[in-house]
Design an enzyme around this catalytic site. Structure first.
Site, PDB file in Angstrom:
ATOM      1  N   LYS A  80       0.865  -1.181   0.000  1.00 54.53           N
ATOM      2  CA  LYS A  80       0.000   0.000   0.000  1.00 54.53           C
ATOM      3  C   LYS A  80       0.896   1.224   0.000  1.00 54.53           C
ATOM      4  O   LYS A  80       2.053   1.151   0.447  1.00 54.53           O
ATOM      5  CB  LYS A  80      -0.872   0.005   1.269  1.00 54.53           C
ATOM      6  CG  LYS A  80      -2.099   0.879   1.173  1.00 54.53           C
ATOM      7  CD  LYS A  80      -3.276   0.164   0.537  1.00 54.53           C
ATOM      8  CE  LYS A  80      -4.475   1.076   0.391  1.00 54.53           C
ATOM      9  NZ  LYS A  80      -5.635   0.379  -0.181  1.00 54.53           N
ATOM     10  N   VAL A 181     -24.557   3.957   0.654  1.00 62.63           N
ATOM     11  CA  VAL A 181     -24.849   3.637  -0.746  1.00 62.63           C
ATOM     12  C   VAL A 181     -23.996   4.540  -1.640  1.00 62.63           C
ATOM     13  O   VAL A 181     -24.489   5.411  -2.342  1.00 62.63           O
ATOM     14  CB  VAL A 181     -26.365   3.736  -1.080  1.00 62.63           C
ATOM     15  CG1 VAL A 181     -27.070   2.458  -0.703  1.00 62.63           C
ATOM     16  CG2 VAL A 181     -27.044   4.927  -0.388  1.00 62.63           C
ATOM     17  N   GLY A 182     -22.701   4.307  -1.574  1.00 63.30           N
ATOM     18  CA  GLY A 182     -21.753   4.989  -2.451  1.00 63.30           C
ATOM     19  C   GLY A 182     -21.523   4.138  -3.685  1.00 63.30           C
ATOM     20  O   GLY A 182     -22.445   3.475  -4.170  1.00 63.30           O
TER      21      GLY A 182
HETATM   22  P1  NAD Z   1     -17.788   5.721  -1.509  1.00 63.95           P
HETATM   23  O1  NAD Z   1     -17.058   6.867  -0.915  1.00 63.95           O
HETATM   24  O2  NAD Z   1     -18.235   5.785  -2.933  1.00 63.95           O
HETATM   25  O3  NAD Z   1     -19.088   5.377  -0.633  1.00 63.95           O
HETATM   26  C1  NAD Z   1     -19.139   5.461   0.769  1.00 63.95           C
HETATM   27  C2  NAD Z   1     -20.530   5.970   1.117  1.00 63.95           C
HETATM   28  O4  NAD Z   1     -20.694   5.903   2.537  1.00 63.95           O
HETATM   29  C3  NAD Z   1     -20.753   7.430   0.717  1.00 63.95           C
HETATM   30  O5  NAD Z   1     -21.957   7.523  -0.025  1.00 63.95           O
HETATM   31  C4  NAD Z   1     -20.863   8.171   2.060  1.00 63.95           C
HETATM   32  O6  NAD Z   1     -21.738   9.270   2.017  1.00 63.95           O
HETATM   33  C5  NAD Z   1     -21.396   7.071   2.941  1.00 63.95           C
HETATM   34  N1  NAD Z   1     -21.197   7.264   4.364  1.00 63.95           N
HETATM   35  C6  NAD Z   1     -20.152   7.854   5.004  1.00 63.95           C
HETATM   36  N2  NAD Z   1     -20.351   7.795   6.330  1.00 63.95           N
HETATM   37  C7  NAD Z   1     -21.511   7.139   6.533  1.00 63.95           C
HETATM   38  C8  NAD Z   1     -22.245   6.746   7.691  1.00 63.95           C
HETATM   39  N3  NAD Z   1     -21.807   7.004   8.910  1.00 63.95           N
HETATM   40  N4  NAD Z   1     -23.401   6.050   7.529  1.00 63.95           N
HETATM   41  C9  NAD Z   1     -23.854   5.769   6.288  1.00 63.95           C
HETATM   42  N5  NAD Z   1     -23.212   6.130   5.164  1.00 63.95           N
HETATM   43  C10 NAD Z   1     -22.062   6.798   5.278  1.00 63.95           C
HETATM   44  O7  NAD Z   1     -16.855   4.444  -1.266  1.00 63.95           O
HETATM   45  P2  NAD Z   1     -16.940   3.010  -1.963  1.00 63.95           P
HETATM   46  O8  NAD Z   1     -15.933   2.931  -3.044  1.00 63.95           O
HETATM   47  O9  NAD Z   1     -18.357   2.639  -2.201  1.00 63.95           O
HETATM   48  O10 NAD Z   1     -16.370   2.101  -0.761  1.00 63.95           O
HETATM   49  C11 NAD Z   1     -17.137   1.820   0.378  1.00 63.95           C
HETATM   50  C12 NAD Z   1     -16.282   1.045   1.366  1.00 63.95           C
HETATM   51  O11 NAD Z   1     -15.813  -0.158   0.760  1.00 63.95           O
HETATM   52  C13 NAD Z   1     -15.026   1.786   1.830  1.00 63.95           C
HETATM   53  O12 NAD Z   1     -14.782   1.421   3.160  1.00 63.95           O
HETATM   54  C14 NAD Z   1     -13.935   1.226   0.929  1.00 63.95           C
HETATM   55  O13 NAD Z   1     -12.662   1.295   1.544  1.00 63.95           O
HETATM   56  C15 NAD Z   1     -14.403  -0.207   0.795  1.00 63.95           C
HETATM   57  N6  NAD Z   1     -13.942  -0.888  -0.422  1.00 63.95           N
HETATM   58  C16 NAD Z   1     -14.251  -0.363  -1.652  1.00 63.95           C
HETATM   59  C17 NAD Z   1     -13.837  -1.026  -2.796  1.00 63.95           C
HETATM   60  C18 NAD Z   1     -14.181  -0.512  -4.169  1.00 63.95           C
HETATM   61  O14 NAD Z   1     -14.020  -1.262  -5.142  1.00 63.95           O
HETATM   62  N7  NAD Z   1     -14.656   0.715  -4.295  1.00 63.95           N
HETATM   63  C19 NAD Z   1     -13.113  -2.220  -2.694  1.00 63.95           C
HETATM   64  C20 NAD Z   1     -12.826  -2.737  -1.432  1.00 63.95           C
HETATM   65  C21 NAD Z   1     -13.259  -2.053  -0.292  1.00 63.95           C
END
Ligand code: NAD
Length: 352
Positions: A80, A181-182
């Site tokens: 990382k 729901v990101g």
């Molecule tokens: P993202 O930033 O697109 O989505 C995260 C969402 O969580 C956002 O909509 C944000 O508003 C919301 N959020 C923040 N705090 C919150 C809370 N307290 N309660 C409810 N919602 C809240 O991120 P992502 O890419 O969808 O990733 C989500 C998680 O998955 C992260 O922890 C990331 O590290 C992990 N992850 C992502 C991937 C990937 O392919 N994108 C892969 C492995 C792990």
């Protein structure tokens, strides 16, 4: 924190500190373990409060990548990188290029990708400085945004949970509480809706919640109420560390599985989950779809082949559940054992 002490505690192979005075680049790249292959992991560009916080984060995240890739059955190690600073003000083409040259200096022992604060556009710039970069856009022969693959992997986990708890992979009529729901969470809601499951969502962003309601017929609750939702599966898809003493005591689910990294606030929170009789699907097994999708770039990316590779998360999780039964340990411990077994079999660092 003494640097060698910190590296030794978590048994890292190598940590590189890179600077470029002209662009203001300050980066730390941590190679945790290369027994299974070159260390793959994203670059996090983040305004850490101090260098110690940045070092702690990169050490922790790179170790997590070793476990994730090993459990996913990939011939990749764990690494990382962090760039210290606020990407909104510090990012420049010079800085990203200088960072690419630092990655290049490792000669392929570390392969980078996008993470929080970096984008596929940054990866394109980096690719002009080094071949050791992945997750490029489709137009450049890469695998694009990993989020849909991550969501697909979470669905594969749900099927493994269904088999174990309900002797069925059919999720129709099941109720899933999605926290966040990101990029991944929204695609997960889409996939759940397609198979006839009911979704309850919470997000800090009102627009995202509104989209889930309008497009997928989700029900909304507040970010605090999501823990109290009666459901089959609670799915943490926002930030890490949302499962703690207080929240676990409130959960009204049968299983937990989601995409967020490091869902347990502390490792011992798994004991609280076990005490509540809830089945926990370990985060680094469930959310490996993104890294599997990137690994599928090797030999030329094909979305179909990548999807098949991601679906094997189902089999990996079944093995983790079986390991927990056979070894008499919790599922988190079982997942670590499952990953560590592959690393031990590879026998030592290969990519040095
Ligand atoms: P993202 O930033 O697109 O989505 C995260 C969402 O969580 C956002 O909509 C944000 O508003 C919301 N959020 C923040 N705090 C919150 C809370 N307290 N309660 C409810 N919602 C809240 O991120 P992502 O890419 O969808 O990733 C989500 C998680 O998955 C992260 O922890 C990331 O590290 C992990 N992850 C992502 C991937 C990937 O392919 N994108 C892969 C492995 C792990």
């Amino acid at each position: 924190m003494g640097v060698f002490e910190a590296i030794g505690t978590e048994s890292h192979e190598e940590v590189l500190f890179g600077v470029d005075h002209e662009s203001g680049l300050r980066t730390i790249i941590a190679i945790h373990n290369t027994s299974l292959g070159p260390a793959l992991g994203g670059t996090r560009f983040y305004p850490y409060p101090d260098e110690e916080a940045a070092l702690r984060d990169v050490l922790r995240l790179s170790k997590g990548m070793t476990l994730k890739s090993a459990a996913a059955g990939l011939d990749l190690g764990g690494g990382k990188a962090v760039i210290i600073g606020d990407p909104a003000t510090l990012r420049s083409e010079e800085l990203i290029r200088a960072y690419g040259r630092v990655v290049d200096s490792l000669g392929g022992r570390y392969v980078t990708a996008a993470d929080v604060g970096t984008t596929t556009d940054d990866m394109v710039l980096i690719s002009e400085e080094t071949p050791w970069v992945s997750g490029l856009p489709f137009s450049q022969g890469g695998s694009g945004d990993p989020s849909p693959a991550t969501a697909r992997g979470v669905m594969a986990s749900f099927r493994a949970i269904g088999e174990r708890l309900w002797r069925s992979t059919d999720l129709a009529g099941r109720r899933v509480a999605v926290q966040g729901v990101g990029k991944v969470g929204m695609d997960l809601v889409r996939r759940l809706t397609e198979v006839g499951a009911e979704t309850v969502v919470a997000d800090a962003e009102a627009d995202s919640v509104a989209h889930a309601i309008e497009t997928y017929g989700s029900t909304k609750v507040s970010v605090d109420e999501i823990y109290d939702v009666e459901c089959d599966i609670f799915s943490p898809c926002a930030l890490g560390a949302t499962l703690n003493e207080e929240t676990i005591s409130r959960l009204r689910c049968v299983a937990i599985a989601g995409c967020a990294n490091n869902q347990l606030a502390v490792d011992s929170d798994i004991e609280r989950i076990v005490e509540r009789g809830i089945l926990y699907a370990p985060d680094f097994v469930v959310n490996a779809g993104g890294v599997i999708n990137i690994a599928a770039e090797t030999g030329g990316y094909s979305a179909e082949r990548a999807g098949e590779m991601v679906d094997r998360i189902h089999d990996n999780l079944v093995t983790v559940f079986e390991t927990a039964d056979i070894d008499g340990v919790d599922t988190h411990d079982a997942a670590v054992r499952f990953a560590q077994r592959r690393i031990d079999q590879a026998g030592g660092s290969r990519h040095r």
